[in-house]
Design a protein around this motif. Sequence first.
Motif, mmCIF file in Angstrom:
data_model
loop_
_atom_site.group_PDB
_atom_site.id
_atom_site.type_symbol
_atom_site.label_atom_id
_atom_site.label_comp_id
_atom_site.label_asym_id
_atom_site.label_seq_id
_atom_site.Cartn_x
_atom_site.Cartn_y
_atom_site.Cartn_z
ATOM 1 N N TRP A 1 -6.180 0.068 3.632
ATOM 2 C CA TRP A 1 -5.314 0.163 2.379
ATOM 3 C C TRP A 1 -5.551 -1.322 1.944
ATOM 4 C CZ3 TRP A 1 -2.158 -4.051 2.401
ATOM 5 C CH2 TRP A 1 -1.562 -4.394 3.527
ATOM 6 N N PRO B 1 0.888 -1.222 -0.080
ATOM 7 C CA PRO B 1 0.061 -0.007 0.197
ATOM 8 C C PRO B 1 0.837 1.299 -0.011
ATOM 9 C CG PRO B 1 0.267 -0.592 2.345
ATOM 10 C CD PRO B 1 1.107 -1.922 1.461
ATOM 11 N N SER C 1 -6.865 -1.509 -1.926
ATOM 12 C CA SER C 1 -5.752 -2.366 -3.032
ATOM 13 C C SER C 1 -6.606 -3.218 -3.711
ATOM 14 C CB SER C 1 -4.832 -3.245 -2.332
ATOM 15 O OG SER C 1 -3.970 -3.788 -3.074
#
Length: 347
Positions: A293, A69, A297
Amino acid sequence: METNNLYSKIYNLSNLILAYKKARKGKTKKKYVIEFKKNLIKNLLGLQEELKNQTYKPQPLKIFILRDPKTRKISKSTFRDRIVHHAIVNVLEPIFDRNFIYDSCANRNGKGNLFALKRFREFFSSITKNNSRVAFCLKADIKHYFHEVNHEVLIRIIRRKVNDEEIIWLIKKILSNKEIGGQGQSRLQDFTKGMPLGNLTSQFFANIYLNELDRFVKHKLKAKFYIRYVDDFVILHLSKLQLSTWKQRIDSFLKDDLKLQLHPDKSRTISLSKGIDYVGFRVFYYHKLLRKWNVRSIYLKIRRYKKGNVPKEKMLEIFQGWNAYAKWANSLKLRREIIKKIYAEKS
């Protein structure tokens, strides 16, 4: 201390064959693996000769930027050099691993981030007596760890277990290996410290180096509830003041003994009741959530898939890996939503 022909065990042909098999795992369709395999015995014998005569020289590292991330610079060794890395770890890992603490969780057989998560949950339950009392967590990581590992300190630690100058020579070769320069790339300026992020040897040496911290925390500070995953570690305790004291002592130990320091912005004491971000999850007593994150993603990859930038086969492979990880959180609704988004576009 180990002294019995260790270096010759590294370049032993049986070890090199095993190292080759490990290095190619999951990459058998890659062009560089196919090319190496065409003249497998010749290539391995050539590598053996170079190691035996100490004429081996690793190729320059290729670097690329990974943003998942956070932005990281990954250094990639050639396939030939990765075989050497596996050959080294095959021989040295049994010597060092038996001295690692149980809760050193990264890059070890039978362990990993999910093992660290499991241990954290066990510690959480134990110290709070099943969430019936208040407790705290010192969550910390080491500032620019892989860039700051001091080669002299690392070699000194290795020498305690390995009295073989030929192995030390080979390790120094790998530690001082340079990156390829070029647009958007940089050369390592200080070759007395730092390890390339991406090498198997870097992961292995990272555990050797921070085993010093592990033993300090467990044996000097007598901290019972301590877990380390790479350079990210947690200590649980009933007393916030005790954790503050330990933090100061850990920072002093890192500076004085390992030439490292705690990250000032990422090292703090938190009440367990607020939930703790650890190994990709936000952990509470009754449930676990995926970090934001991690969710972003997978959505990003789905958008790329819908635009035609990721083949369906690859997208399904990505999802399977993500799903295997995400199911450890309370994420059933989210995972169902992700499946719908994937199949809504291309069924």
